[in-house]
Scaffold this active site. Structure first.
Site, mmCIF file in Angstrom:
data_model
loop_
_atom_site.group_PDB
_atom_site.id
_atom_site.type_symbol
_atom_site.label_atom_id
_atom_site.label_comp_id
_atom_site.label_asym_id
_atom_site.label_seq_id
_atom_site.Cartn_x
_atom_site.Cartn_y
_atom_site.Cartn_z
ATOM 1 N N GLU A 1 -8.198 -4.788 5.222
ATOM 2 C CA GLU A 1 -8.000 -4.467 3.809
ATOM 3 C C GLU A 1 -6.872 -5.308 3.202
ATOM 4 O O GLU A 1 -6.961 -5.723 2.050
ATOM 5 C CB GLU A 1 -7.727 -2.970 3.641
ATOM 6 C CG GLU A 1 -8.976 -2.154 3.954
ATOM 7 C CD GLU A 1 -8.734 -0.661 3.976
ATOM 8 O OE1 GLU A 1 -8.907 -0.034 2.940
ATOM 9 O OE2 GLU A 1 -8.379 -0.129 5.048
ATOM 10 N N ASN B 1 0.865 -1.172 0.000
ATOM 11 C CA ASN B 1 0.000 0.000 0.000
ATOM 12 C C ASN B 1 0.910 1.232 0.000
ATOM 13 O O ASN B 1 1.416 1.642 1.040
ATOM 14 C CB ASN B 1 -0.877 -0.045 1.264
ATOM 15 C CG ASN B 1 -1.814 1.133 1.366
ATOM 16 O OD1 ASN B 1 -1.759 2.062 0.551
ATOM 17 N ND2 ASN B 1 -2.662 1.116 2.370
ATOM 18 N N ARG C 1 -9.932 16.033 7.865
ATOM 19 C CA ARG C 1 -10.648 16.536 6.683
ATOM 20 C C ARG C 1 -12.012 17.081 7.080
ATOM 21 O O ARG C 1 -12.689 16.522 7.951
ATOM 22 C CB ARG C 1 -10.858 15.422 5.654
ATOM 23 C CG ARG C 1 -9.583 14.886 5.074
ATOM 24 C CD ARG C 1 -9.891 13.924 3.923
ATOM 25 N NE ARG C 1 -8.739 13.089 3.653
ATOM 26 C CZ ARG C 1 -8.750 11.764 3.635
ATOM 27 N NH1 ARG C 1 -9.871 11.092 3.854
ATOM 28 N NH2 ARG C 1 -7.648 11.091 3.388
ATOM 29 N N ARG D 1 -2.498 -2.074 -3.494
ATOM 30 C CA ARG D 1 -3.671 -1.228 -3.300
ATOM 31 C C ARG D 1 -3.496 -0.022 -4.217
ATOM 32 O O ARG D 1 -2.482 0.679 -4.146
ATOM 33 C CB ARG D 1 -3.739 -0.760 -1.856
ATOM 34 C CG ARG D 1 -4.886 0.181 -1.637
ATOM 35 C CD ARG D 1 -4.813 0.805 -0.276
ATOM 36 N NE ARG D 1 -5.966 1.649 -0.052
ATOM 37 C CZ ARG D 1 -5.968 2.705 0.738
ATOM 38 N NH1 ARG D 1 -4.862 3.054 1.363
ATOM 39 N NH2 ARG D 1 -7.050 3.415 0.909
ATOM 40 N N HIS E 1 -12.284 3.724 0.082
ATOM 41 C CA HIS E 1 -12.368 2.653 1.096
ATOM 42 C C HIS E 1 -13.146 1.449 0.567
ATOM 43 O O HIS E 1 -13.710 0.674 1.342
ATOM 44 C CB HIS E 1 -13.084 3.125 2.389
ATOM 45 C CG HIS E 1 -12.381 4.175 3.168
ATOM 46 N ND1 HIS E 1 -13.059 5.231 3.752
ATOM 47 C CD2 HIS E 1 -11.080 4.357 3.469
ATOM 48 C CE1 HIS E 1 -12.191 6.009 4.376
ATOM 49 N NE2 HIS E 1 -10.987 5.496 4.214
#
Ligand code: AMP
Length: 397
Positions: A384, A7, A240, A90, A179
């Site tokens: 993940e 990733n 965020r 990923r 996601h």
């Protein structure tokens, strides 16, 4: 088969080596500060975590150090790179080109590059990772698993913005969602736990981590999700802002005497619960400590976050004309029972009842609603890396 899951972020690289037969994690770690100086953190299965400072001007050196660590005589977990059967990458943005994971070839790499303008920080890093592996492990099959792919089943009414249509036609400006690997994995696990067919359920997944997003999964397909063209849209997150009035961009630029890039930095890095708590923290553990000590900003940040999640759940229950299960996952969703309790406190109209004791569970698959609750509430830890390894194995086979 051993599968290396990578990733690559803009200045970091997370990795896991997974034995696909047992799904055991043989080793894992992270390279950080790539392009600055470089730190490799490496933990072999059953061994101690070790941290080494190494010069990593680019992702290529970082991947080289990871491969050296995995094959190290003392702390390595494999004898040679030939024991890595495949690599799963990923990839953040697959645009509209990818509705599922794919084996990587030259055409796929070009398509990932074409999507770079949609994810300028991430896709180039993902490509560097892919190229570095090609160089260091020639001939090893590689798969790209996209963050956006799971959401490609959304209908136009969910992904179109209220903008001139040609922006979608000419620039592919639309909602994509992120996601996706997590939303897919968690919703499928929820169906298994409920012992009901995936394609007959209405599930809302609340992925609440440092980045946070919700998805509505109806009859096995994503029909809506809260993140948009970029991961900035939707819920209030760690740093965020999530949804704001677009006019606030010009307003902040005027007041703070900055340009669009300056405002984007504020919205991405200085907002969310971090900004709302006046910079106390983006971490919910610190926010709760602050709130308990009487910090009203921390308390309000948590309350606003939970209220936002509850509003999106309401929207998605309406979008699907009902909901069978609400699932909590990721750092906050898996660990923070007080956030879950607060969110579920808004769901009485769905005849949802939380089991206060069961809800105290942390980080394990748990049904947290009472048997008479009309909607099943669940905690399902996301994984993940495992989902990427499974996808890679499926494609390589
Ligand atoms: P993630 O992005 O999924 O790794 O989630 C990271 C976030 O999870 C952190 O910033 C924390 O806000 C939150 N988190 C992790 N552990 C806990 C915990 N035990 N209690 C509350 N929040 C937690």
């Amino acid at each position: 088969m051993n599968i290396l899951v990578l990733n690559c972020g803009s200045s970091s690289l997370k990795f896991q080596l997974i034995d696909s037969a047992t799904e055991a994690v043989l080793a894992k770690g992270i390279c950080e500060r790539i392009g600055i100086d470089g730190v490799l953190t490496y933990t072999p299965q059953g061994g101690d975590k070790e941290e080494t400072k190494k010069s990593m001007p680019t992702h290529t050196e970082a991947i080289r150090f990871v491969l050296e660590a995995l094959t190290d005589e003392k702390t390595g977990v494999i004898r040679s790179l030939s024991e890595v059967g495949a690599v799963g990458h990923r990839v953040v943005h697959g645009g509209e080109s990818f509705t599922e994971s794919v084996l990587i070839d030259a055409k796929v790499k070009r398509a990932i590059e074409d999507c770079s303008e949609l994810a300028p920080l991430h896709n180039p890093a993902n490509l560097i990772g892919i190229n570095a592996c090609e160089e260091l492990m020639p001939g090893t099959p590689m798969a790209a698993v996209f963050d956006t792919a799971f959401h490609q089943t959304m209908p136009p009414k969910a992904y179109l913005y209220g903008l001139p249509y040609r922006y979608y036609e000419d620039y592919k400006l639309r909602r994509y969602g992120f996601h996706g690997t997590s939303h897919s994995y968690v919703s499928k696990r929820a169906a298994q736990i409920l012992e009901k067919p995936y394609d007959e359920l209405k599930i809302i997944v609340c992925h609440l981590g440092n980045g946070a997003s919700l998805s509505a999964v109806k009859n096995g397909e994503c029909v809506d999700t809260s993140m948009g063209l970029t991961p900035l849209q939707g819920l209030i997150m760690g740093t965020r802002s999530g949804d704001i009035d677009p006019s606030a961009v010009e307003f902040i630029a005027d007041k703070e005497n900055t340009d669009i890039a300056g405002v984007m930095k504020i919205l991405n890095k200085e907002s969310g619960v971090y900004g709302m708590s006046k910079g106390l923290s983006s971490d919910f553990r610190d926010l709760w400590k602050g709130a308990e000590a009487g910090d009203v900003y921390a308390k309000e940040a948590i309350e606003t976050f939970c209220y936002n999640v509850a509003k999106y759940i309401g929207a998605y229950a309406a979008a699907m004309n009902g909901v069978d299960a609400v699932v909590f996952t990721a750092g906050v969703g898996e660990n923070d029972y007080r956030v879950r309790e607060q969110v579920c406190g808004y769901l009485g109209y769905l005849e949802t009842k939380i089991d206060v004791e069961a809800n105290k569970a942390r980080g394990e698959e748990t049904v947290i609603s009472t048997p008479d609750s009309k909607v099943t509430l669940l905690v399902v830890p996301t994984n993940e890396e495992l989902a990427i390894a499974r996808e890679t194995l499926r494609l390589v086979k």
